[in-house]
Design a protein around this motif. Sequence first.
Motif, PDB file in Angstrom:
ATOM      1  N   VAL A 199       0.856  -1.177   0.000  1.00  0.00           N
ATOM      2  CA  VAL A 199       0.000   0.000   0.000  1.00  0.00           C
ATOM      3  C   VAL A 199       0.894   1.230   0.000  1.00  0.00           C
ATOM      4  O   VAL A 199       1.735   1.377   0.895  1.00  0.00           O
ATOM      5  CB  VAL A 199      -0.932   0.001   1.232  1.00  0.00           C
ATOM      6  N   ASP A 200       0.743   2.087  -1.004  1.00  0.00           N
ATOM      7  CA  ASP A 200       1.515   3.329  -1.086  1.00  0.00           C
ATOM      8  C   ASP A 200       0.573   4.476  -0.734  1.00  0.00           C
ATOM      9  O   ASP A 200      -0.291   4.854  -1.536  1.00  0.00           O
ATOM     10  CB  ASP A 200       2.085   3.502  -2.487  1.00  0.00           C
ATOM     11  N   ILE A 201       0.735   5.010   0.475  1.00  0.00           N
ATOM     12  CA  ILE A 201      -0.123   6.087   0.955  1.00  0.00           C
ATOM     13  C   ILE A 201       0.631   7.409   0.791  1.00  0.00           C
ATOM     14  O   ILE A 201       1.690   7.608   1.378  1.00  0.00           O
ATOM     15  CB  ILE A 201      -0.526   5.865   2.419  1.00  0.00           C
ATOM     16  N   ALA A 202       0.081   8.293  -0.038  1.00  0.00           N
ATOM     17  CA  ALA A 202       0.730   9.568  -0.333  1.00  0.00           C
ATOM     18  C   ALA A 202       0.667  10.520   0.847  1.00  0.00           C
ATOM     19  O   ALA A 202       1.649  11.193   1.167  1.00  0.00           O
ATOM     20  CB  ALA A 202       0.085  10.214  -1.555  1.00  0.00           C
ATOM     21  N   SER A 203      -0.501  10.584   1.509  1.00  0.00           N
ATOM     22  CA  SER A 203      -0.641  11.513   2.627  1.00  0.00           C
ATOM     23  C   SER A 203      -1.732  11.054   3.581  1.00  0.00           C
ATOM     24  O   SER A 203      -2.679  10.382   3.171  1.00  0.00           O
ATOM     25  CB  SER A 203      -0.966  12.921   2.128  1.00  0.00           C
ATOM     26  N   VAL A 204      -1.562  11.425   4.837  1.00  0.00           N
ATOM     27  CA  VAL A 204      -2.574  11.180   5.861  1.00  0.00           C
ATOM     28  C   VAL A 204      -2.785  12.491   6.588  1.00  0.00           C
ATOM     29  O   VAL A 204      -1.888  12.987   7.270  1.00  0.00           O
ATOM     30  CB  VAL A 204      -2.138  10.086   6.859  1.00  0.00           C
ATOM     31  N   THR A 205      -3.962  13.062   6.410  1.00  0.00           N
ATOM     32  CA  THR A 205      -4.320  14.280   7.128  1.00  0.00           C
ATOM     33  C   THR A 205      -4.856  13.927   8.503  1.00  0.00           C
ATOM     34  O   THR A 205      -4.555  14.583   9.492  1.00  0.00           O
ATOM     35  CB  THR A 205      -5.359  15.094   6.330  1.00  0.00           C
ATOM     36  N   SER A 206      -5.646  12.838   8.549  1.00  0.00           N
ATOM     37  CA  SER A 206      -6.192  12.398   9.836  1.00  0.00           C
ATOM     38  C   SER A 206      -6.690  10.967   9.721  1.00  0.00           C
ATOM     39  O   SER A 206      -6.971  10.466   8.637  1.00  0.00           O
ATOM     40  CB  SER A 206      -7.340  13.307  10.280  1.00  0.00           C
ATOM     41  N   GLY A 207      -6.770  10.299  10.866  1.00  0.00           N
ATOM     42  CA  GLY A 207      -7.402   8.989  10.965  1.00  0.00           C
ATOM     43  C   GLY A 207      -6.583   7.832  10.435  1.00  0.00           C
ATOM     44  O   GLY A 207      -5.396   7.947  10.149  1.00  0.00           O
ATOM     45  N   SER A 208      -7.270   6.684  10.315  1.00  0.00           N
ATOM     46  CA  SER A 208      -6.637   5.464   9.832  1.00  0.00           C
ATOM     47  C   SER A 208      -7.669   4.593   9.147  1.00  0.00           C
ATOM     48  O   SER A 208      -8.867   4.711   9.395  1.00  0.00           O
ATOM     49  CB  SER A 208      -6.001   4.698  11.002  1.00  0.00           C
ATOM     50  N   VAL A 209      -7.194   3.737   8.246  1.00  0.00           N
ATOM     51  CA  VAL A 209      -8.057   2.760   7.583  1.00  0.00           C
ATOM     52  C   VAL A 209      -7.502   1.377   7.869  1.00  0.00           C
ATOM     53  O   VAL A 209      -6.364   1.225   8.305  1.00  0.00           O
ATOM     54  CB  VAL A 209      -8.176   2.990   6.057  1.00  0.00           C
ATOM     55  N   LYS A 210      -8.315   0.347   7.609  1.00  0.00           N
ATOM     56  CA  LYS A 210      -7.879  -1.013   7.882  1.00  0.00           C
ATOM     57  C   LYS A 210      -8.362  -1.958   6.806  1.00  0.00           C
ATOM     58  O   LYS A 210      -9.339  -1.716   6.123  1.00  0.00           O
ATOM     59  CB  LYS A 210      -8.391  -1.475   9.248  1.00  0.00           C
ATOM     60  N   VAL A 211      -7.607  -3.031   6.652  1.00  0.00           N
ATOM     61  CA  VAL A 211      -8.055  -4.212   5.932  1.00  0.00           C
ATOM     62  C   VAL A 211      -8.385  -5.186   7.056  1.00  0.00           C
ATOM     63  O   VAL A 211      -7.510  -5.549   7.831  1.00  0.00           O
ATOM     64  CB  VAL A 211      -6.952  -4.796   5.017  1.00  0.00           C
TER      65      VAL A 211
ATOM     66  N   THR B  85     -10.709  -8.406   7.271  1.00  0.00           N
ATOM     67  CA  THR B  85     -11.653  -9.374   6.745  1.00  0.00           C
ATOM     68  C   THR B  85     -10.983 -10.728   6.602  1.00  0.00           C
ATOM     69  O   THR B  85      -9.795 -10.809   6.315  1.00  0.00           O
ATOM     70  CB  THR B  85     -12.226  -8.908   5.388  1.00  0.00           C
ATOM     71  N   ALA B  86     -11.714 -11.779   6.823  1.00  0.00           N
ATOM     72  CA  ALA B  86     -11.253 -13.146   6.576  1.00  0.00           C
ATOM     73  C   ALA B  86      -9.899 -13.440   7.215  1.00  0.00           C
ATOM     74  O   ALA B  86      -9.014 -14.005   6.598  1.00  0.00           O
ATOM     75  CB  ALA B  86     -11.206 -13.438   5.080  1.00  0.00           C
ATOM     76  N   GLY B  87      -9.726 -13.031   8.481  1.00  0.00           N
ATOM     77  CA  GLY B  87      -8.491 -13.317   9.193  1.00  0.00           C
ATOM     78  C   GLY B  87      -7.373 -12.329   8.949  1.00  0.00           C
ATOM     79  O   GLY B  87      -6.291 -12.464   9.496  1.00  0.00           O
ATOM     80  N   ILE B  88      -7.602 -11.304   8.128  1.00  0.00           N
ATOM     81  CA  ILE B  88      -6.602 -10.280   7.849  1.00  0.00           C
ATOM     82  C   ILE B  88      -6.974  -9.045   8.661  1.00  0.00           C
ATOM     83  O   ILE B  88      -8.100  -8.578   8.599  1.00  0.00           O
ATOM     84  CB  ILE B  88      -6.572  -9.907   6.355  1.00  0.00           C
ATOM     85  N   SER B  89      -6.032  -8.524   9.428  1.00  0.00           N
ATOM     86  CA  SER B  89      -6.293  -7.325  10.213  1.00  0.00           C
ATOM     87  C   SER B  89      -5.056  -6.437  10.179  1.00  0.00           C
ATOM     88  O   SER B  89      -4.088  -6.683  10.885  1.00  0.00           O
ATOM     89  CB  SER B  89      -6.656  -7.687  11.655  1.00  0.00           C
ATOM     90  N   GLU B  90      -5.086  -5.447   9.326  1.00  0.00           N
ATOM     91  CA  GLU B  90      -3.976  -4.508   9.184  1.00  0.00           C
ATOM     92  C   GLU B  90      -4.521  -3.095   9.216  1.00  0.00           C
ATOM     93  O   GLU B  90      -5.470  -2.771   8.496  1.00  0.00           O
ATOM     94  CB  GLU B  90      -3.233  -4.729   7.855  1.00  0.00           C
ATOM     95  N   VAL B  91      -3.930  -2.229  10.038  1.00  0.00           N
ATOM     96  CA  VAL B  91      -4.342  -0.837  10.129  1.00  0.00           C
ATOM     97  C   VAL B  91      -3.253   0.033   9.513  1.00  0.00           C
ATOM     98  O   VAL B  91      -2.062  -0.181   9.752  1.00  0.00           O
ATOM     99  CB  VAL B  91      -4.589  -0.422  11.593  1.00  0.00           C
ATOM    100  N   PHE B  92      -3.662   1.024   8.722  1.00  0.00           N
ATOM    101  CA  PHE B  92      -2.740   1.942   8.068  1.00  0.00           C
ATOM    102  C   PHE B  92      -3.056   3.356   8.538  1.00  0.00           C
ATOM    103  O   PHE B  92      -4.176   3.829   8.380  1.00  0.00           O
ATOM    104  CB  PHE B  92      -2.874   1.847   6.550  1.00  0.00           C
ATOM    105  N   ALA B  93      -2.059   4.026   9.134  1.00  0.00           N
ATOM    106  CA  ALA B  93      -2.283   5.346   9.712  1.00  0.00           C
ATOM    107  C   ALA B  93      -1.195   6.353   9.368  1.00  0.00           C
ATOM    108  O   ALA B  93      -1.198   7.456   9.890  1.00  0.00           O
ATOM    109  CB  ALA B  93      -2.407   5.230  11.229  1.00  0.00           C
ATOM    110  N   GLN B  94      -0.255   5.975   8.501  1.00  0.00           N
ATOM    111  CA  GLN B  94       0.809   6.915   8.160  1.00  0.00           C
ATOM    112  C   GLN B  94       1.142   6.814   6.684  1.00  0.00           C
ATOM    113  O   GLN B  94       0.923   5.793   6.053  1.00  0.00           O
ATOM    114  CB  GLN B  94       2.047   6.662   9.002  1.00  0.00           C
ATOM    115  N   ALA B  95       1.688   7.897   6.164  1.00  0.00           N
ATOM    116  CA  ALA B  95       2.088   7.940   4.761  1.00  0.00           C
ATOM    117  C   ALA B  95       3.332   7.088   4.549  1.00  0.00           C
ATOM    118  O   ALA B  95       4.110   6.870   5.468  1.00  0.00           O
ATOM    119  CB  ALA B  95       2.351   9.375   4.337  1.00  0.00           C
ATOM    120  N   GLY B  96       3.486   6.585   3.337  1.00  0.00           N
ATOM    121  CA  GLY B  96       4.647   5.789   2.976  1.00  0.00           C
ATOM    122  C   GLY B  96       4.238   4.512   2.281  1.00  0.00           C
ATOM    123  O   GLY B  96       3.052   4.229   2.096  1.00  0.00           O
TER     124      GLY B  96
END
Length: 179
Positions: free
Chosen positions: A98-110, A112-123
């Motif tokens: 996952v290439d995240i260009a920018s994070v102004t606020s918050g976080s997203v996650k994958v 589902t189906a045994g996968i649990s990853e949270v993304f909260a920073q750019a990079g």
Amino acid sequence: AGGIQMADDTDTAVAAKVGTMRYRTGTEYVEVDGVELVTNSDFSNGSTGWTVAGSDTNNYVTFSGGTARLVFLTTSPITELQSTGTALVSGTKYRLVVDIASVTSGSVKVDTAGISEVFAQAGVITRIIQPTSNTSLAFYRASANVDMTFNSVSVVEVTEENASYADMCMQTGASTYEW
């Protein structure tokens, strides 16, 4: 004539080790066939291959200039950005990049189906994922007031292999060292 032998070196990379070669063993994840499983992984074709699901009217996803911007203002009901062409098979290992260009606020996650990853920073973030049932790739909000922009999302099938290799400690900046 002849060769050299190196021992396993698990020391942390530090300035004093710059230029040191070492022998390493570990698990490597090797691409099975190199096929990109995400349709429009770089968002160059706008929303093609992606859909927004859920009933929250206080959310939106915009596609512009090869990016996807996710803005989720509340935490419920569930809203998601889903890759419509990505079928992940139960028990199969994948490399998610996952290439995240920018994070102004918050976080997203994958999540589902045994996968649990949270993304909260750019990079560029790389994870090995393995679903526990057949599923699709979807990003959900993990917090209120999410505002982040994605450059790309990649999923490639990988296989786990034991490996041995040699690497070198190198200086990559004034105070950053990597093996």
